[in-house]
Design an enzyme around this catalytic site. Structure first.
Site: not given
Length: 317
Positions: A55-57
């Site tokens: 999920s970054y970013s």
């Protein structure tokens, strides 16, 4: 840094540097060239443990998630050093792959492998536990990834003591892959987020803790003081809230004294306290620039005296 300084990660065969380099800034506050420079400097100093998440970013305008993995993947391809590093990533929060159903875990892992440009993830964490999904389904899916050779070891982050214990018991009962690492929110000004039941499960079951937010959004670097203006997107809320507390000020005072005695940065001392705690294998900290790295890397060299560790433990109580 010699190989002897590496720490065994729980019951796995992974051996890691005592500082895990946080990848949350890659593709966010550090562009690709800055990220490559930080990664190069970390590895040159003996580092081998990279922490990221699918999920970054995704929280950044214009980003869709996976930016950090993509940067790391390009760096691995450019340097040809995949076998020299331990890569940890996570599942459950990517906008396109939310949750921990078996189907999603397997699809998200494949997407992470593609972005990282590799055929295996060394350590795969459930990023945030989803209590609506039975532990049997989560562990079953993770076990399939391990058996397929796509994942070497599994870990959990942001999970309750009860769910962690239930997961481990299921793994043991069924002879399936078992969590070897736990990534808790843990630092000198946030101890109750790990200490207590969760730490007790980790200790009893032989899990390695790899704490995130090890520097409390920058507060434990010592750069934020009463009367200072906090001018950072990450730190404004995180670091600022500790400035006015009695505990925050006691911790800063103890850190200052010990840092001065060892002639090291305050951040190094804060990380050394964390690294000395029972169950902790390697705290996670991120660097946006190469200049920020030495204060983090110093944790591999600094050994606090019993008195120093006790003073910090008391100040942060």
């Amino acid at each position: 840094m010699t190989a002897s300084a590496l720490r065994k990660l729980g019951s796995s065969d992974l051996e890691v540097f005592p500082l895990s380099l946080g990848g949350n800034v890659f593709g966010w506050t550090a562009d690709e060239s800055q990220s490559f420079a930080v990664l190069d400097a970390y590895v040159a100093a003996g580092g081998n443990f990279l922490d990221t998440a699918d999920s970054y970013s995704a929280w950044v305008d214009g980003n869709s998630g996976g930016e950090s993995e993509t940067v790391i993947g390009r760096w691995l391809a450019a340097r040809g050093n995949r076998d020299d590093v331990v890569i940890a990533t996570k599942v459950s929060q990517h906008p396109d792959f939310p949750g921990l159903t078996a189907t999603n875990i397997k699809a998200a892992a494949d997407a992470s492998l593609q972005r990282l440009g590799t055929d295996h993830i060394d350590l795969y964490y459930t990023h945030f536990d989803k209590t609506e999904v039975p532990v049997e389904e989560i562990i079953g899916a993770l076990d399939e990834l391990v058996k397929a050779g796509k994942v070497r070891a599994i870990g959990a982050s942001n999970i309750s003591a009860a769910r962690l214990a239930e997961s481990l018991a299921f793994s043991d009962r069924e002879g399936l892959a078992r969590y070897v690492a736990l990534q808790p929110h843990y630092n000198l000004v946030s101890r109750d987020t790990y200490e207590g039941e969760l730490e007790a499960v980790a200790a009893r079951e032989g899990l390695a803790a790899v704490p995130y937010s090890a520097l409390a959004s920058g507060f434990l670097t010592g750069k934020y003081r009463p009367g200072t203006t906090v001018d950072s997107p990450r730190a404004a809320a995180g670091a600022g809230k500790h400035l006015d507390t009695e505990r925050g000020q006691k911790v800063l005072a103890a850190l200052d004294d010990i840092a001065e005695a060892h002639r090291v940065p305050v951040a190094t001392v804060a990380l050394a306290w964390l690294a000395s705690r029972p169950t902790v294998a390697a705290p996670i900290a991120s660097a946006r620039t190469v200049e920020q790295l030495p204060a983090l890397l110093g944790v591999a060299e600094l050994v606090l005296t019993e008195e120093e560790a006790a003073r910090l433990t008391e100040a942060s109580a």
